[in-house]
Design a protein around this motif. Structure first.
Motif, PDB file in Angstrom:
ATOM      1  N   GLU A 142       9.937  10.129  -2.263  1.00  0.00           N
ATOM      2  CA  GLU A 142       9.033   9.777  -2.993  1.00  0.00           C
ATOM      3  C   GLU A 142       9.389   8.862  -4.436  1.00  0.00           C
ATOM      4  O   GLU A 142       9.054   8.034  -4.847  1.00  0.00           O
ATOM      5  CB  GLU A 142       8.061  10.890  -3.445  1.00  0.00           C
ATOM      6  N   MET A 143      10.558   9.461  -4.728  1.00  0.00           N
ATOM      7  CA  MET A 143      11.219   8.816  -5.981  1.00  0.00           C
ATOM      8  C   MET A 143      11.789   7.494  -5.638  1.00  0.00           C
ATOM      9  O   MET A 143      11.567   6.528  -6.670  1.00  0.00           O
ATOM     10  CB  MET A 143      12.395   9.657  -6.554  1.00  0.00           C
ATOM     11  N   MET A 144      12.361   7.353  -4.481  1.00  0.00           N
ATOM     12  CA  MET A 144      12.914   6.125  -3.960  1.00  0.00           C
ATOM     13  C   MET A 144      11.720   4.879  -3.936  1.00  0.00           C
ATOM     14  O   MET A 144      11.673   3.905  -4.254  1.00  0.00           O
ATOM     15  CB  MET A 144      13.585   6.192  -2.948  1.00  0.00           C
ATOM     16  N   GLN A 145      10.690   5.683  -3.100  1.00  0.00           N
ATOM     17  CA  GLN A 145       9.661   4.436  -2.885  1.00  0.00           C
ATOM     18  C   GLN A 145       8.717   4.196  -4.029  1.00  0.00           C
ATOM     19  O   GLN A 145       8.052   3.271  -4.124  1.00  0.00           O
ATOM     20  CB  GLN A 145       8.702   5.180  -1.758  1.00  0.00           C
ATOM     21  N   SER A 146       8.642   4.937  -4.969  1.00  0.00           N
ATOM     22  CA  SER A 146       8.030   5.021  -6.208  1.00  0.00           C
ATOM     23  C   SER A 146       8.663   3.880  -7.185  1.00  0.00           C
ATOM     24  O   SER A 146       7.766   3.492  -8.146  1.00  0.00           O
ATOM     25  CB  SER A 146       7.505   6.146  -6.951  1.00  0.00           C
ATOM     26  N   GLY A 147       9.855   3.681  -6.881  1.00  0.00           N
ATOM     27  CA  GLY A 147      10.565   2.670  -7.767  1.00  0.00           C
ATOM     28  C   GLY A 147      11.334   3.464  -9.114  1.00  0.00           C
ATOM     29  O   GLY A 147      11.725   2.803  -9.878  1.00  0.00           O
ATOM     30  N   LYS A 148      11.143   4.903  -9.024  1.00  0.00           N
ATOM     31  CA  LYS A 148      11.800   5.481  -9.894  1.00  0.00           C
ATOM     32  C   LYS A 148      13.096   5.321 -10.310  1.00  0.00           C
ATOM     33  O   LYS A 148      13.944   5.660 -11.247  1.00  0.00           O
ATOM     34  CB  LYS A 148      11.265   7.346  -9.839  1.00  0.00           C
TER      35      LYS A 148
END
Length: 376
Positions: A142-148
């Protein structure tokens, strides 16, 4: 509550873990009930032990009996690698849903036949890439896909084990290429590939690998006075190239004295980084540039009830869940796919996709050159 009747083929090691996972589904979820219907193992004592431990209703030493039993809804295949294709194809033709161990097959043509059989039969399938179900790894995705984490820079992953670290450990089927296919590559690196694919979200397009068999012979498990020639890899190191041109690295070893069971990865982005280590299965380490430079450093995100299916097993943050609970999360996915019809992401078609990447790595190690996955 809907029932799914389970048939287990292979009652040792991973067969036990799958049974534990099914047991934990009973406790943690309230929408599906796995029923221990049938167990098969060529070792009658192993089958009997599964009956006594988990309550399987019937047992046999011939897997054909189990696959052809009309009471069985789903077949778990937890046998040596070279048997997966035959059992899976027979199970699909009998209309059974399938949970299969990885690597899915020793030969890519067998994997293709498995994919066709499952598609033609219209049954659900899942391949055991268990670590993709860890709540911590779902958070990393989720952190990777969200751009975080910003733009993807690199992935480093390794899976080291010590189950062959002692050179006097007798040879088993995992050391014999005709049965196992490869060694640490298929057994361990497969998990690293699945985590890269899941979290990074970019395809591996080219690989360069080098492998090594540290202990060329081992005692024969059937007769310690004899030795077996080992023809599978004890350890392997791989450079991978992703579809966007970025590079990363993967490695695995089954002869690591200091690491009994150590799966680790680090993903670096342009704004931050995450890393995970299996011995802290609930935790994700997170580094961010979005703070005062003097405050930078990795922080630990502890297991908590907002990540994945964690809350089904533990009602409070930080106490944590276990490997057996993660097995249950995976089991719940295939069981509910059977009852409600949703797609399973880590199905047999996906298992074949991973097998192609492993085959490219094997070809690279044998030929000492860069190999494009499209060559396979």
């Amino acid at each position: 509550m809907k029932e799914v009747k389970i048939g287990l083929v292979g009652a040792n090691w991973m067969g036990i873990y799958h049974s534990i996972g099914m047991t934990n589904v009973r406790q943690a979820y309230h929408d599906v009930m796995p029923v221990f219907e049938y167990v098969a193992d060529v070792n009658e004592a192993a089958a009997k032990s599964a009956v006594e431990r988990f309550g399987y209703k019937k047992m046999t030493t011939d897997w054909h009996d189990l696959v052809n039993d009309p009471e069985v809804d789903m077949v778990i295949i937890a046998t040596p690698n070279f048997t997966h294709a035959e059992i899976a194809i027979a199970a699909a033709k009998a209309g059974k849903h399938i949970l299969c161990e990885k690597p899915m097959s020793n030969k890519l043509e067998d994997g293709e036949a498995m994919v066709r059989a499952v598609k033609d039969a219209g049954v659900k399938s899942l391949v055991d890439f268990i670590y993709t179900k860890c709540p911590a790894n779902i958070l990393a995705q989720e952190m990777m896909q969200s751009g975080k984490l910003g733009d993807f820079v690199t992935f480093r992953g390794e899976f080291d084990c010590s189950y062959c670290a002692d050179p006097t450990t007798p040879a088993t089927w995992r050391q014999v290429a005709s049965i196992a296919g490869t060694g640490s590559l298929g057994d361990l690196t497969a998990h690293v590939v699945s985590l890269s694919d899941m979290i990074v979200g970019k395809k591996i397009v080219e690989v360069f690998a080098s492998w090594d068999t540290v202990y060329k012979t081992r005692p024969d498990a059937r007769d310690a006075s004899k030795e077996v020639n080992i023809d599978t890899d004890d350890q392997i190191y791989i450079i991978v190239k992703y579809e966007d041109g970025r590079i990363g690295s993967m490695s695995s070893s089954r002869v690591s004295v200091a690491r009994p069971d150590s799966l680790y990865y680090e993903i670096q982005g342009s704004r931050g980084s995450v890393k995970f280590e299996l011995s802290h299965i609930n935790d994700l380490q997170y580094y961010s540039n979005d703070c005062d430079p003097k405050e930078r450093g990795y922080k630990t995100i502890k297991g908590n009830t907002r990540n994945g299916d964690y809350a089904n097993f533990c009602g409070t943050d930080e106490l944590g869940i276990s490997y057996g609970d993660v097995m249950a999360i995976q089991a719940h996915d295939i069981l509910t796919a059977i009852t409600d019809g949703h797609d399973v992401k880590i199905d047999i078609a996906y298992g074949h996709y991973v097998d192609r990447i492993l085959a490219a790595m094997e070809k690279s190690a044998r030929e000492n050159r860069w190999v494009k996955v499209d060559e396979i």
